[in-house]
Design a protein around this motif. Sequence first.
Motif, PDB file in Angstrom:
ATOM      1  N   VAL A  40      52.051  36.189  37.628  1.00  0.00           N
ATOM      2  CA  VAL A  40      51.482  36.690  38.808  1.00  0.00           C
ATOM      3  C   VAL A  40      50.608  35.946  39.879  1.00  0.00           C
ATOM      4  CG1 VAL A  40      50.072  38.687  39.688  1.00  0.00           C
ATOM      5  CG2 VAL A  40      51.262  39.062  37.670  1.00  0.00           C
ATOM      6  N   LEU A  41      50.988  35.805  40.954  1.00  0.00           N
ATOM      7  CA  LEU A  41      50.418  35.102  42.032  1.00  0.00           C
ATOM      8  C   LEU A  41      49.752  35.910  43.115  1.00  0.00           C
ATOM      9  CD1 LEU A  41      52.935  32.539  42.333  1.00  0.00           C
ATOM     10  CD2 LEU A  41      50.892  32.063  41.204  1.00  0.00           C
ATOM     11  N   THR A  60      36.986  40.592  42.146  1.00  0.00           N
ATOM     12  CA  THR A  60      38.256  40.837  41.990  1.00  0.00           C
ATOM     13  C   THR A  60      38.897  39.411  41.671  1.00  0.00           C
ATOM     14  OG1 THR A  60      38.161  42.869  42.749  1.00  0.00           O
ATOM     15  CG2 THR A  60      40.574  41.869  42.515  1.00  0.00           C
ATOM     16  N   ALA A  61      38.962  38.748  42.534  1.00  0.00           N
ATOM     17  CA  ALA A  61      39.508  37.079  42.211  1.00  0.00           C
ATOM     18  C   ALA A  61      39.206  36.426  41.002  1.00  0.00           C
ATOM     19  CB  ALA A  61      39.108  36.495  43.578  1.00  0.00           C
ATOM     20  N   VAL A  62      37.657  36.655  40.649  1.00  0.00           N
ATOM     21  CA  VAL A  62      36.871  35.908  39.657  1.00  0.00           C
ATOM     22  C   VAL A  62      37.866  36.534  38.261  1.00  0.00           C
ATOM     23  CG1 VAL A  62      35.169  35.383  38.382  1.00  0.00           C
ATOM     24  CG2 VAL A  62      35.071  35.002  40.948  1.00  0.00           C
ATOM     25  N   THR A  63      37.918  37.832  38.261  1.00  0.00           N
ATOM     26  CA  THR A  63      38.283  38.648  37.153  1.00  0.00           C
ATOM     27  C   THR A  63      39.641  38.362  36.877  1.00  0.00           C
ATOM     28  OG1 THR A  63      36.546  40.147  37.400  1.00  0.00           O
ATOM     29  CG2 THR A  63      38.150  41.082  35.897  1.00  0.00           C
ATOM     30  N   PHE A  82      44.836  37.091  34.332  1.00  0.00           N
ATOM     31  CA  PHE A  82      46.031  38.202  34.640  1.00  0.00           C
ATOM     32  C   PHE A  82      46.742  37.661  35.812  1.00  0.00           C
ATOM     33  CE2 PHE A  82      42.339  40.714  33.016  1.00  0.00           C
ATOM     34  CZ  PHE A  82      43.244  41.355  32.175  1.00  0.00           C
ATOM     35  N   ALA A  83      46.145  36.666  36.608  1.00  0.00           N
ATOM     36  CA  ALA A  83      46.952  36.150  37.839  1.00  0.00           C
ATOM     37  C   ALA A  83      46.416  34.875  38.288  1.00  0.00           C
ATOM     38  CB  ALA A  83      46.733  37.286  38.952  1.00  0.00           C
ATOM     39  N   GLU A  84      47.257  34.052  38.976  1.00  0.00           N
ATOM     40  CA  GLU A  84      46.771  32.677  39.672  1.00  0.00           C
ATOM     41  C   GLU A  84      46.147  33.302  41.163  1.00  0.00           C
ATOM     42  OE1 GLU A  84      47.903  28.404  41.263  1.00  0.00           O
ATOM     43  OE2 GLU A  84      49.134  29.641  39.968  1.00  0.00           O
ATOM     44  N   VAL A  85      44.819  33.361  41.356  1.00  0.00           N
ATOM     45  CA  VAL A  85      44.286  33.583  42.478  1.00  0.00           C
ATOM     46  C   VAL A  85      44.232  32.250  43.344  1.00  0.00           C
ATOM     47  CG1 VAL A  85      42.605  34.573  43.900  1.00  0.00           C
ATOM     48  CG2 VAL A  85      43.196  35.469  41.587  1.00  0.00           C
ATOM     49  N   LEU A  86      44.733  32.454  44.730  1.00  0.00           N
ATOM     50  CA  LEU A  86      44.909  31.262  45.568  1.00  0.00           C
ATOM     51  C   LEU A  86      44.903  31.745  47.131  1.00  0.00           C
ATOM     52  CD1 LEU A  86      48.570  29.809  45.309  1.00  0.00           C
ATOM     53  CD2 LEU A  86      47.942  32.124  44.753  1.00  0.00           C
ATOM     54  N   SER A  87      45.115  31.030  47.938  1.00  0.00           N
ATOM     55  CA  SER A  87      44.945  31.420  49.434  1.00  0.00           C
ATOM     56  C   SER A  87      46.668  31.350  49.558  1.00  0.00           C
ATOM     57  CB  SER A  87      44.507  30.381  50.348  1.00  0.00           C
ATOM     58  OG  SER A  87      45.064  29.068  50.452  1.00  0.00           O
ATOM     59  N   THR A  88      46.896  32.013  50.886  1.00  0.00           N
ATOM     60  CA  THR A  88      48.079  32.207  51.508  1.00  0.00           C
ATOM     61  C   THR A  88      48.804  30.840  51.906  1.00  0.00           C
ATOM     62  OG1 THR A  88      47.832  34.595  52.435  1.00  0.00           O
ATOM     63  CG2 THR A  88      49.638  33.161  53.255  1.00  0.00           C
TER      64      THR A  88
END
Length: 186
Positions: free
Chosen positions: A135-136, A164-167, A173-179
Amino acid sequence: MSLDPNAALIVIDMQKGFNDPGWGTRNNPDCEANVQRLLESWAASGRPVVLVRHDSDEDSPLNPSAPGNALVDFVAAAPHELFVTKQVNSAFFGDPDLAGWLDDKGIQQIVLCGIQTNMCVDTTARMGGNLGYQVLLPIDATYTFDLEGPGGVRLSADELARATAVTLHGGEFAEVLSTAELLERA
């Protein structure tokens, strides 16, 4: 990590009803522009797009009988391969079966965007991670609203998005990044 040639973009609940003032103060005024950028990139690359709509069974701007149930115009006009409706937070509990469709297509990598960051996007990301999908989450292609919890504790939309991003990222659960970071991988 690069994007898979068949990475699915899942656009969650980009509905007109979220413009209703009853939701309160939102964050991230750039969300719509970033979702548009993602849709354009997916169309140009031929990668699959999934649109998701929340059909509330309550008296809500998202109820199917309300005009707010409709997707925002640029999302409704986007080419897509699958349209999922749901009545709960997770797109994996919608109709038709999202996981079945992804598995039938051999898709292992999903990119999530839409509304609300800490509700339907978060729940779909967690379930996607638990189901084994990569998940991205381009966090700046989501938005949410201020929210009050127990004891009158109130968090701003920005605080909720950060949490949410930190969790999601810290909990793997996911790789959080910018568009922008995501589109560099395309």
